[in-house]
Write a protein that holds these residues in place. Structure first.
Motif: not given
Length: 315
Positions: A275-289
């Motif tokens: 249950g962390l995959g998409l949550s981690v991905c969302a954080g990565i996307a936000a860090a890229h703007g």
């Protein structure tokens, strides 16, 4: 914001003849509600029973009342904004706390997990009966699954900043597909629709982590489809570039969509995902703007999208 008085009856006014609801109005006061030069509403008082029209005294009192009305509206807006900010702050604090716990747990699990994995790999090279070899293969498979969950926990806990370099988006998509090619069954059709050759500032490993997650989820969604199909798109979206992974799987409803990017939420069977995959991905996307989006309807497949700022000529 001056008051406007309309003396009645309005039934006799030509400009109101086509408005049946105003025919019983004998007199009216209208006051725009303004704040910082902008209109936030309009206050209107209609006199329907008394034959006496509103006068200047009524207009002055009405203006004073309008000032209080403006303040009430602004206060209500402020309270709503404060409430949303407070809820956002609580959510951020909760996620930070979860991140610290996740990282701590992952570190505690990592050492024994490494030991189990190494021992199982050594056993694999020994002379084993077919039954023993099958058991060792099962141990390796399940230990590898645990290792991926621990990696997700560590990524979620660290929130490490990306190392940005210019990267062509199409090349990132193709590289992610090559990395996951062994997971793609022979019967799954892959369609590419690349209409944008944009370059983005990105951490290639982190962006490929998002794309691999999208593709893996899509492959699971089409596992029971008659003619499983994935479509990968790269296309412009204003000053962003949009990377989409679409499937023709079972889809999901709006209630589920709202939970997709929350930590520890999963639709997979127990033991199949953290249950962390998409949550981690969302954080990565936000860090890229950038950001993630998901669109679906039950029975109509799903589309997951990654949006990233494109590199402009001005840099």
């Amino acid at each position: 914001g001056e008051s406007y008085m309309i003396l009645g009856p309005l039934a006799g006014a030509a400009r109101f003849k086509d408005v049946p609801g105003l025919r019983g109005v004998r007199s009216a006061l209208i006051q725009p509600l303004t704040s910082s030069g902008g209109v936030i509403g309009v206050l209107c008082a209609n006199r329907t029973s008394s034959p006496l029209p509103f006068d200047e005294s009524d207009a002055r009192n009405f203006s004073i009342f309008a000032i209080h009305a403006v303040q009430a509206v602004l206060n209500a807006r402020l309270m709503r904004q404060l409430s949303l900010s407070q809820a956002h702050l609580k959510e951020s604090e909760r996620i930070n706390a979860l991140g610290r716990v996740a990282a701590s747990v992952a570190h505690d699990i990592n050492n024994p997990l490494t030991c189990i994995l190494g021992s199982a790999q050594m056993l694999e090279t020994s002379k084993l009966t077919p039954e023993q070899a099958e058991d060792v293969a099962c141990i390796l498979e399940q230990t590898e699954r645990c290792r991926r969950i621990v990696e997700d926990l560590l990524t979620f806990g660290r929130g490490s900043p990306p190392i940005l370099k210019p990267e062509p988006v199409v090349a990132l998509v193709e590289s992610a597909l090559r990395l996951i090619r062994w997971d793609i069954a022979d019967g799954v059709a892959i369609t590419r629709e690349f209409s944008d050759t944009a370059v983005v500032m990105a951490d290639a490993l982190q962006i490929k982590q998002i794309l691999i997650n999208f593709v893996r989820n899509a492959l699971q969604a089409v596992a029971s489809a008659r003619a499983p199909r994935l479509t990968l798109r790269v296309k412009p979206d204003g000053d962003m570039v949009r990377v989409e992974v679409s499937d023709n799987g079972h889809g999901f409803d709006e209630a589920l969509r709202k939970k997709l990017f929350k930590p520890f939420f999963t639709t997979k069977a127990p033991g199949q995902g953290s249950g962390l995959g998409l949550s981690v991905c969302a954080g990565i996307a936000a860090a890229h703007g950038g950001k993630l989006e998901a669109v679906s309807r039950p029975g109509e497949g799903a589309t997951f999208a990654l949006l990233l700022p494109r590199v402009t000529e001005a840099g």
